[in-house]
Design an enzyme around this catalytic site. Structure first.
Site, PDB file in Angstrom:
ATOM      1  CG  ASP A   3      -2.040   0.978   1.149  1.00 33.16           C
ATOM      2  OD1 ASP A   3      -2.353   1.427   0.034  1.00 33.16           O
ATOM      3  OD2 ASP A   3      -2.633   1.301   2.205  1.00 33.16           O
ATOM      4  CG  ASN A  47      -7.137  -1.927  -6.442  1.00 28.37           C
ATOM      5  OD1 ASN A  47      -6.216  -2.635  -6.036  1.00 28.37           O
ATOM      6  ND2 ASN A  47      -7.593  -0.895  -5.741  1.00 28.37           N
TER       7      ASN A  47
END
Length: 253
Positions: free
Chosen positions: A33, A81
């Protein structure tokens, strides 16, 4: 090498020298991340951030090999995503494809895809399949590339697979309801046959799982690191291992 790098190098060697390899996690899950935030802070583009994050993967695996880690699961792209605008998603998928090809070309790792292939473009599917086939006989670290992965989706897929398997056997719903247990579902997960992650690392300071390995991480230890993924250093990795080794895992007992 500047003074800061020298100090970090000396500190990393000190931490590594005190690391008990017998207490190292065998399976580490990593939530990669902070690529875009790293790029923004550096004055770069999101694509540059994702590329820098992809380049960091080989470093991480090298550190894992040095410390006797056996399985690494890398969350590279979630099912959420996939809802990004095409202008963001297409270059991101290209970077992921290049990263997977690099893993396969390295010659040390065994690449295994975890996720729902049908949700991905055909080109990405082909890259993942080819990498898995090409590295099948490698003896190094098993690298799970989580692309098009969601924890809830995995559990739903596992239950669906279980139902279809027993439907083919002619098992009735009543009979299945009598025998189904945790192990039956585990046998249909993307990671079937693998040990559950001992340690889950998330970079960028976020302290949540976001659906990562929901089933497998029931007894995992978690380590949340403030640095963004492209800036993740060996010393950060060693700190995570040191923190893990200092914990007393009770597994509910």
């Amino acid at each position: 090498m500047n003074l800061r790098d020298l100090v970090y190098g000396l500190y990393a060697r000190r931490v590594e020298g005190r690391l008990d390899h017998a207490a190292v996690p065998k399976h580490i899950g990593v939530i990669l991340d902070g690529n875009r935030r790293w790029a923004k802070a550096s004055g770069g583009t999101p694509e540059q951030g994702h590329k820098a994050g992809a380049d960091k993967i080989q470093e991480l695996l090298g550190w894992c090999a040095e410390t006797d880690v056996e399985v690494v699961t890398l969350w590279m792209l979630s099912t959420d995503n996939l809802n990004r605008p095409e202008a963001q998603l297409v270059p991101l998928l290209a970077i992921i494809e290049d990263a997977v090809r690099a893993l396969a070309a390295d010659g040390r790792w065994r690449v295994h895809h975890v996720g729902t292939l049908d949700l991905l473009p055909e080109r990405t599917q082909s890259v993942l399949k080819e990498a898995e086939q090409a590295t099948h006989d490698n003896t190094g670290i098993l690298v799970n590339v989580a692309v098009g992965y969601g924890g809830r989706q995995e559990i739903a897929d596992a239950v669906r697979s279980l139902l279809l398997e027993h439907a083919e056997r002619g098992t009735s719903f009543e009979e299945l309801a009598e025998i189904v247990d945790v192990e039956h579902i585990s046998e249909h997960l993307y990671t079937r046959g693998q040990p559950d992650p001992d340690l889950v690392i998330r970079t960028s300071g976020e302290q949540r799982l976001s659906g990562f390995m929901l089933w497998q991480s029931a007894h995992s230890e978690y380590y949340f690191c403030e640095v963004h993924w492209p800036a993740f250093r060996k010393v950060d990795f060693l700190r995570a291992l040191r923190d893990y080794a200092a914990r007393h895992r009770r597994f509910g007992n």
